[in-house]
Design a protein around this motif. Structure first.
Motif, short mmCIF file in Angstrom:
data_model
loop_
_atom_site.label_atom_id
_atom_site.label_comp_id
_atom_site.label_asym_id
_atom_site.label_seq_id
_atom_site.Cartn_x
_atom_site.Cartn_y
_atom_site.Cartn_z
N UNK A 1 0.89 -1.16 0.00
CA UNK A 1 0.00 0.00 0.00
C UNK A 1 0.92 1.21 0.00
N UNK A 2 0.83 2.04 -1.04
CA UNK A 2 1.79 3.11 -1.26
C UNK A 2 1.11 4.46 -1.05
N UNK B 1 7.25 14.37 3.24
CA UNK B 1 8.37 14.16 4.16
C UNK B 1 8.29 12.76 4.77
N UNK B 2 8.94 11.77 4.14
CA UNK B 2 8.88 10.40 4.68
C UNK B 2 9.39 10.29 6.12
N UNK B 3 10.38 11.08 6.50
CA UNK B 3 10.89 10.99 7.87
C UNK B 3 9.85 11.46 8.88
N UNK B 4 9.12 12.51 8.53
CA UNK B 4 8.05 12.97 9.42
C UNK B 4 6.94 11.93 9.50
N UNK B 5 6.63 11.31 8.37
CA UNK B 5 5.62 10.25 8.37
C UNK B 5 6.09 9.05 9.18
N UNK B 6 7.40 8.78 9.13
CA UNK B 6 7.93 7.67 9.93
C UNK B 6 7.75 7.95 11.42
N UNK B 7 7.93 9.20 11.82
CA UNK B 7 7.76 9.54 13.24
C UNK B 7 6.31 9.36 13.66
N UNK B 8 5.37 9.84 12.85
CA UNK B 8 3.96 9.72 13.22
C UNK B 8 3.49 8.27 13.14
N UNK B 9 3.64 7.66 11.96
CA UNK B 9 3.09 6.32 11.77
C UNK B 9 3.85 5.27 12.56
N UNK B 10 5.13 5.52 12.83
CA UNK B 10 5.88 4.60 13.67
C UNK B 10 5.32 4.50 15.07
N UNK B 11 4.76 5.61 15.57
CA UNK B 11 4.10 5.61 16.87
C UNK B 11 2.64 5.18 16.76
N UNK B 12 2.03 5.44 15.61
CA UNK B 12 0.59 5.20 15.47
C UNK B 12 0.26 3.72 15.36
N UNK C 1 13.66 9.60 1.17
CA UNK C 1 12.80 9.25 0.05
C UNK C 1 11.68 8.29 0.39
N UNK C 2 11.81 7.54 1.48
CA UNK C 2 10.77 6.57 1.77
C UNK C 2 10.78 6.16 3.23
N UNK C 3 9.63 5.67 3.69
CA UNK C 3 9.50 5.00 4.98
C UNK C 3 8.66 3.75 4.73
N UNK C 4 9.14 2.61 5.22
CA UNK C 4 8.54 1.32 4.87
C UNK C 4 8.27 0.50 6.12
N UNK D 1 0.94 -7.20 2.82
CA UNK D 1 1.69 -6.18 2.09
C UNK D 1 2.53 -5.29 2.99
N UNK D 2 3.45 -4.59 2.36
CA UNK D 2 4.20 -3.52 3.02
C UNK D 2 3.36 -2.24 2.97
N UNK D 3 3.65 -1.33 3.87
CA UNK D 3 3.11 0.03 3.85
C UNK D 3 4.27 0.96 3.55
N UNK D 4 4.18 1.72 2.45
CA UNK D 4 5.30 2.53 1.99
C UNK D 4 4.86 3.97 1.78
N UNK D 5 5.52 4.87 2.49
CA UNK D 5 5.35 6.31 2.25
C UNK D 5 6.51 6.76 1.39
N UNK D 6 6.20 7.27 0.19
CA UNK D 6 7.22 7.66 -0.77
C UNK D 6 7.17 9.17 -1.00
#
Length: 247
Positions: free
Chosen positions: A137-138, A143-154, A165-168, A177-182
């Motif tokens: 799911x892409x 800002x993948x790093x900002x998304x990593x901070x939010x979704x990593x906690x969520x 460039x990405x957070x996976x 599936x993987x979840x990928x923010x690009x």
């Protein structure tokens, strides 16, 4: 406290037709919940079971669309070049059409479902060998790093990679599936027709989980849903998602 992605929610004018398309595309079963909801899911799928991965839920809406490129889409997995070609041909026979999202000359094929929601049929990649029909799911983001901070906690999924460039992520059980923010230069201008639905873990309180998400930076979203058992939110970049009740 835990939340995990459980449904890929797709809006459609004709939920039954689009739900049937996705069920046939993925080799899954189709079920109708009535009142404008059609699900495509693998045999034995239990959305409350963390080892079941995710399924597709198509919800009827009155507005035709999309009017612009979706910022969330599905990537489909293949096992060989021959499989990729066969899958593209089969999907087109089911009603998929070629889509140009500015991809240029790439080894994957971009298609749209019968109501214009884009998705990709990937060339074979080793990383997706065991995901099932949906490789990832892409989500487009600034800002993948900002998304990593939010979704990593969520969510309680495992973060596999993060860069400019990405957070996976992938489920902690290593299924589905993987979840990928690009990273994407596109700017979000309209509500998306595809989003994620999350479910709390067994024994977790939905209201407490929603409150926790707000402290992380999520905001409430009113799409005219009224009094419903789920809560609509957006992440810090405005991506819509819902937190479902387990009952």
């Amino acid at each position: 406290m835990t939340l995990r992605p459980v449904l890929v929610n797709i809006k459609a004018v004709d939920d039954s037709a689009v739900g049937r398309f996705w069920a046939e595309a993925l080799g899954w079963r189709v079920t109708s919940g009535g009142s404008g909801a059609t699900a495509a899911h693998p045999a034995g799928f239990d959305w409350l079971d963390p080892s079941s991965g995710v399924c597709v839920d198509v919800i009827a809406v009155p507005e035709a669309g999309p009017t612009t490129k979706n910022r969330v889409h599905l990537d489909l997995a293949t096992t060989s070049e021959a499989h990729q070609a066969e899958l593209v041909a089969r999907l087109r026979a089911l009603g998929a059409t070629p889509a140009d999202v500015g991809q240029g000359d790439v080894p994957w094929t971009v298609l749209a479902d019968p109501e214009g929601n884009e998705f990709c049929v990937l060339e074979p990649r080793e990383i997706y060998r065991d995901t099932g029909p949906i490789a990832a799911v892409v989500v487009d983001c600034a800002d993948p790093r900002a998304m990593a901070r939010f979704w990593g906690e969520a969510i309680d999924w495992t973060l596999h990679a993060v860069s400019d460039d990405q957070a996976v992520w992938r489920s902690t059980d290593g299924v589905g599936p993987y979840l990928e923010f690009l990273r994407s230069p596109d700017v979000k201008t309209v509500p998306d027709r595809v989003h994620l639905d999350l479910v709390p873990g067994a024994g977790d309180d939905k209201a407490a989980e929603v409150a926790r998400l707000r402290t992380l930076g999520a905001t409430d979203l009113d799409v005219g849903q009224g009094d419903v058992p789920w809560t609509c939110l957006t992440d810090p970049e405005g991506h819509e998602f819902c937190v479902l009740s387990r009952t």
